[in-house]
Write an enzyme that holds these catalytic residues in place. Structure first.
Site, PDB file in Angstrom:
ATOM      1  N   ASP A 230       1.130  -1.046   0.339  1.00 11.81           N
ATOM      2  CA  ASP A 230       0.267   0.397   0.168  1.00 11.81           C
ATOM      3  C   ASP A 230       0.860   1.105   0.202  1.00 11.81           C
ATOM      4  OD1 ASP A 230      -2.472   1.891  -0.045  1.00 11.81           O
ATOM      5  OD2 ASP A 230      -3.204   0.845   1.549  1.00 11.81           O
TER       6      ASP A 230
HETATM    7  C1  BGC Z   1      -5.045   3.469  -0.123  1.00  7.33           C
HETATM    8  C2  BGC Z   1      -5.080   2.525  -1.067  1.00  7.33           C
HETATM    9  C3  BGC Z   1      -5.038   2.757  -2.503  1.00  7.33           C
HETATM   10  C4  BGC Z   1      -3.314   3.541  -2.286  1.00  7.33           C
HETATM   11  C5  BGC Z   1      -3.045   4.536  -3.921  1.00  7.33           C
HETATM   12  C6  BGC Z   1      -3.887   4.484   0.462  1.00  7.33           C
HETATM   13  O1  BGC Z   1      -4.224   5.138   1.101  1.00  7.33           O
HETATM   14  O2  BGC Z   1      -5.071   2.742   1.437  1.00  7.33           O
HETATM   15  O3  BGC Z   1      -6.041   1.931  -1.123  1.00  7.33           O
HETATM   16  O4  BGC Z   1      -4.765   1.738  -3.434  1.00  7.33           O
HETATM   17  O5  BGC Z   1      -3.623   4.987  -1.211  1.00  7.33           O
HETATM   18  O6  BGC Z   1      -3.724   5.668  -4.246  1.00  7.33           O
END
Ligand code: BGC
Length: 761
Positions: A230
Site C-alpha cells: 500500500d
Molecule cells: C490506499 C489504497 C490506495 C493507495 C493509492 C492508499 O492510501 O489505502 O487503497 O490504492 O493509497 O492511492
C-alpha cells in the site's frame, strides 16, 4: 517472453530499481533493455488516474474525468456475481483506453465495526459474500487483460492508527473471517497483484510478514502475481523482499540503495531479488503484450452505473405500501442530498466524476414534486429558516421524502467515525416532519450503518448507500416504481453502536487492537446472541412478494471431496416482476466446536414475473461445513448433523433441511509433551497405544490396582494431566517422554483416517 533470461541480463542496480515505482503511479523503465514503464491507478469503483506530477494517495489532487460507479458498500447489496463481472469488464475497458495496467481494487477487508471510515469501499461483514463478489469483479477486469490489486492484505479494518497499529487476531479468526475473502478471490480468480496493508498483523508489519505474504498467500493458496505495498506501507525494505513484498509504491530511490547493500553484504540473497523482479516483469509483460486499443463511451458507462445502482439500492422498510410513489401524488423532497447526492466516499477512491445525476434534477419527468433544502448536507446546523421552509413545503404534500445521509466530513479514508449518528439536524428535522402526520420516507446516502431513532415512525426507508454518479436516476426509478428494488443488506444494522461485537475493542489503544470477539463478527454475533437488530444481514424488501418451497438436497451425506446440490423453488407471489436474492446458511449441530449459530455459504438470484416459479440451485462442499482447527492446522468439519437454512435474510429462514458429514477424519490431539492423557485415550488412533504402553506408569496413581479401578481413575483424575507430568508423578525419564511423543506422532501421521482426509486438503 523469456523473463528469467531478461532478469539475468539486468545489473544489480537495475534489479533493485525495478522493485520500487518511478513516481506515484508508474513502474520504472530500463531503457537499455527496452523494459517499459506501466501505469497503475485507483480503484476500485472508477478510475482515479492522475497526470504528470501532483500524484497523491488520498484523492486530494486532480485526476482525469471518469465514471464513478457505485461503491462496494452498495454493489455488495446486489449479491450479483454477473453484475460484478460486467462492472469489472467496463472498468477494464476504461483502463485500456487510459493506459492503466492494474486497477487498484477490489477492497475486501471485513466490516468489523460500523465505525471504520472506509467501510464504504469494503464489501461485507461476511467473508463468503466478499470472496464471491470480489472474485467475479477480478475475473471481469482481468478478462480484458488489465490486472487487479486485491487489497488491503490483511486485517486492515479501521483507519485509526492504520499505518502503525497492530491488529491482534487469533489464527482461527484470521482464517475464517479476515483472510477468507482473499483466499476465495485468489483461488478462483488469480488477481495479478495483491496489495499488502499498512498495519501490523500480530505485531509484524503486513509489508514484511512472511507468514502472510509467502506461507499463506503463495504456498497455501497458490498466488502467482506480485505483491505491491500500500502507498507508503514499507517499513524495512529488505525484510519486505525476504518476506515476499515485490514492489514498493509510491516510487523513490531511497530503498534501492538498501537493497543493493543487502545483496552486497549477504543479508539478501540475490536469487530472492531476482525472483521479485521476475514476478514484477511477468505482470508488466502480461499487460504490455496484450495491450488493446480501446475507446469508451462515458455516457454509456454512466447508464451502466445507473443500472448497477438500481440493483444495489435496498428497500429497508415500506409500511402500508408507502412506496412506490404515484405521479398523481403531491410529493415534497426535503434535504440537500436530493439536489446534490452524496454518492461516493473520500480518499484514494475519490473519482473526478464526469457528471452527476441528482434525483431533483429529474423531478419534472416523474411527478409533482416540491423541494426544500431543509438542512445543509455538509454539516450539522440549526438553521431555523431552513427548517421552517421544509415544514411549509411538506405541509402541502401528500407524502414527504427526506434525502438524508452522512456528510463527507463524517466518513472517509484516513479516519474513523466516532459515533453512528446522522447529523443531529437531520434527525431533528425528520422528527418535526413526522408531526405533520403524513407518510415520511427516508432515502439514505451513507457508506456504513447509521442509528435511526425515527425508524419506527417513518413509513419507508430506502438505503441508497454511496450509489455512484447516476444514483439520482436510480432513486427516482425506484421511488416511482419504474424499477422494483431488489438489493439486500450485505451487513447488519445494529440498533446502537454498543451492540456491535467489537465495541469494547475498537479502535484499541497504544497501537494495539485486539480482535477479542473472535469469529463472532456481524450477524455471526447478533444471531448467535439472539440480539435484536434494526435490520438484519440479508434483509431487503421488494414491491412484490416471493414464496419458497420444495427444498431439495441431492445427497443425505457429504464426504470430503463431495459436491452437494441444494435446490429450492422460488415463486413470485405478487403482482410485479421482481428479483429475489436467495440465501443459504449452514448450521453446525455436532456441538464439537464453538461456532456461530449459522454462516452464509451460498447465495443466488432469480428474476421472476408475477406467478412465475424458478428453481434456484446452489452448491456446497466439505469446506462449506468446516471451521479452521488450529491444532490440526486444517479445515475441519466433524462427522455428524448440519442444518441447511434457506433464508430471505439471516433472521428469516423459511426452509430447513439436514445433511450428514461422514468420512471426515477424527479430530486428533496435538501430539507434544503437553498432550493430555484423557485426549489420547479419547482418540481411537492413540487410545490403544496408551493403554498398551503406559498402563504400567498410570497404574502408579492407583497404587497398582486392577484395570476396572484404573479406568475410573483415568476418567476422574488423570485425564487433564499432560504427558510430561508422568516424569514428576510416575518416574518417567525425559527420554522416555520424548520416545512416547515420537511414537504417537508416527501413529497419527500414518493413520488411514488422516490420509483419507488429506487427499482433499
Ligand atoms: C490506499 C489504497 C490506495 C493507495 C493509492 C492508499 O492510501 O489505502 O487503497 O490504492 O493509497 O492511492
Amino acid at each position: 517472453m523469456d523473463i528469467k533470461n531478461l532478469v539475468s541480463k539486468m545489473t544489480l542496480e537495475e534489479k533493485a530499481a525495478m522493485c520500487s515505482g518511478a513516481d506515484f503511479w508508474h513502474t520504472k523503465k530500463v531503457e537499455r533493455l527496452d523494459i517499459p514503464s506501466v501505469q497503475v491507478s485507483d480503484g476500485p469503483h472508477g478510475l482515479r488516474t492522475q497526470g504528470e506530477g501532483g500524484g497523491d494517495h488520498l484523492g486530494l489532487n486532480a485526476a482525469i474525468e471518469a465514471v464513478c460507479f457505485p461503491a462496494a458498500c452498495a454493489t455488495a447489496c446486489s449479491f450479483d456475481r454477473e453484475m460484478m463481472y460486467d462492472m469489472g469488464v467496463t472498468l477494464a475497458k476504461e483502463c485500456q483506453a487510459e493506459n492503466v495496467s492494474v486497477l487498484l481494487g477490489p477492497a475486501v477487508n471485513i466490516k468489523r465495526s460500523p465505525l471504520c471510515g472506509r467501510n464504504f469501499e469494503y464489501i461485507s461483514e461476511d467473508p463468503y459474500v466478499a470472496g464471491e463478489l470480489s472474485a467475479a469483479y477480478i475475473q471481469g477486469v482481468q478478462s480484458q487483460n488489465v490486472g487487479t490489486s486485491i487489497k488491503h492484505f490483511a486485517v486492515n479494518n479501521q483507519e485509526h492508527e492504520r499505518m502503525s497499529g497492530s491488529s491482534n487476531v487469533d489464527e482461527r479468526t484470521l482464517r475464517e473471517i479476515y483472510l477468507s475473502a482473499f483466499e476465495t478471490a485468489i483461488k478462483k480468480a488469480q488477481p495479478w497483484t495483491v496489495m499488502c496493508s499498512y498495519n501490523r498483523v500480530n505485531g509484524v508489519y503486513a509489508s514484511e510478514n512472511s507468514w502472510l505474504l509467502t506461507k499463506v498467500l503463495r504456498e497455501e493458496w497458490g498466488f502467482d502475481g506480485f505483491v505491491v505495498s500500500d502507498w507508503g506501507a514499507v517499513n524495512d525494505r529488505v525484510e519486505g523482499i525476504i518476506a515476499g513484498l515485490e514492489l514498493e509504491m509510491p516510487g523513490g530511490c531511497w530503498n534501492d540503495k538498501k537493497i543493493i547493500e543487502a545483496v552486497q553484504d549477504g543479508t539478501l540473497k540475490e536469487e530472492r531479488l531476482d525472483r521479485a523482479v521476475e514476478r514484477i516483469l511477468n505482470i508488466i509483460y502480461r499487460y504490455v503484450n496484450n495491450k488493446k486499443e480501446e475507446v469508451f463511451d462515458r455516457e454509456a458507462d454512466h447508464r451502466k452505473a445507473e443500472k448497477i445502482a438500481e440493483k444495489s439500492i435496498v428497500l429497508l422498510k415500506n409500511d402500508g405500501q408507502a412506496l412506490p410513489l404515484s405521479s398523481e401524488e403531491k410529493v415534497a423532497f426535503i434535504g440537500g442530498f436530493a439536489e446534490e447526492p452524496r454518492y461516493q466516499g473520500g480518499g484514494s477512491s475519490h473519482i473526478n466524476s464526469h457528471k452527476v445525476t441528482s434525483a431533483l434534477s429529474l423531478a419534472g419527468e416523474y411527478g409533482c414534486i416540491q423541494y426544500a433544502e431543509g438542512f445543509l448536507a455538509e454539516e450539522d446546523q440549526t438553521d431555523e429558516q431552513l427548517f421552517s421552509q421544509a415544514m411549509e413545503t411538506a405541509e402541502n404534500a401528500d407524502k414527504i421524502v427526506v434525502f438524508a445521509g452522512l456528510p463527507d466530513s463524517f466518513e472517509s479514508e484516513g479516519y474513523d467515525r466516532v459515533h453512528m449518528h446522522l447529523p443531529d439536524c437531520q434527525n431533528r428535522l425528520i422528527e418535526r416532519l413526522l408531526t405533520l402526520g403524513k407518510p415520511v420516507i427516508v432515502v439514505l446516502h451513507n457508506g456504513s450503518p447509521v442509528e435511526m431513532p425515527w425508524a419506527k415512525e417513518v413509513q419507508g426507508i430506502l438505503e441508497a448507500y454511496l450509489g455512484g454518479e447516476a444514483v439520482g436516476k436510480a432513486e427516482m426509478e425506484i421511488l416511482y416504481g419504474k424499477v422494483n428494488p431488489s438489493g439486500k443488506l450485505a451487513e447488519s444494522f445494529p440498533r446502537r453502536l454498543e451492540d456491535n461485537p467489537s465495541f469494547l475493542n475498537f479502535p484499541g489503544t497504544d497501537k494495539q487492537v485486539n480482535y477479542a470477539e473472535g469469529v463472532f463478527v456481524g450477524y455471526r454475533y447478533y444471531d448467535t446472541k439472539k440480539m435484536d437488530v434494526l435490520f438484519p444481514f440479508g434483509h431487503g424488501l421488494s414491491y412484490t412478494t416471493f414464496a419458497y418451497s420444495n427444498l431439495k438436497i441431492n445427497k443425505e451425506t457429504c464426504r470430503p471431496g463431495d459436491t452437494i446440490k441444494i435446490s429450492v423453488d422460488v415463486t413470485n407471489s405478487g403482482q410485479r416482476e421482481g428479483r429475489e436474492i436467495v440465501q443459504l446458511y449452514v448450521s453446525d449441530k455436532t456441538g464439537t466446536a464453538i461456532r456461530p449459530i449459522h454462516e452464509l455459504k451460498g447465495f443466488s438470484t432469480a428474476v421472476l414475473k408475477p406467478g412465475e416459479t424458478k428453481t434456484v440451485t446452489m452448491e456446497l462442499d466439505y469446506r462449506s461445513f468446516a471451521w479452521y482447527d488450529v491444532g490440526q492446522k486444517d479445515w475441519y468439519a466433524a462427522n455428524g448433523v448440519y442444518e441447511i437454512g434457506i433464508g430471505k435474510s439471516s433472521r428469516d429462514i423459511v426452509l430447513e433441511g439436514k445433511i450428514n458429514i461422514e468420512g471426515s477424519r477424527e479430530k486428533f490431539p496435538v501430539i507434544d509433551r503437553n498432550v493430555m492423557i484423557g485426549d489420547l485415550l479419547a482418540c481411537p488412533i492413540t487410545a490403544g497405544y496408551v493403554k498398551g504402553n503406559l498402563t504400567k506408569y498410570l497404574q502408579k496413581f492407583s497404587g497398582g490396582s486392577e484395570a476396572s479401578e484404573f479406568d475410573l481413575l483415568i476418567e476422574n483424575m488423570i485425564k487433564y494431566m499432560p504427558l510430561r507430568s508422568l516424569r514428576s508423578f510416575a518416574g518417567m525419564t525425559n527420554e522416555q517422554v520424548d520416545a512416547i511423543v515420537a511414537d504417537l506422532e508416527k501413529l497419527i501421521n500414518t493413520s488411514e483416517t488422516n490420509r483419507v482426509f488429506s487427499i482433499f486438503y
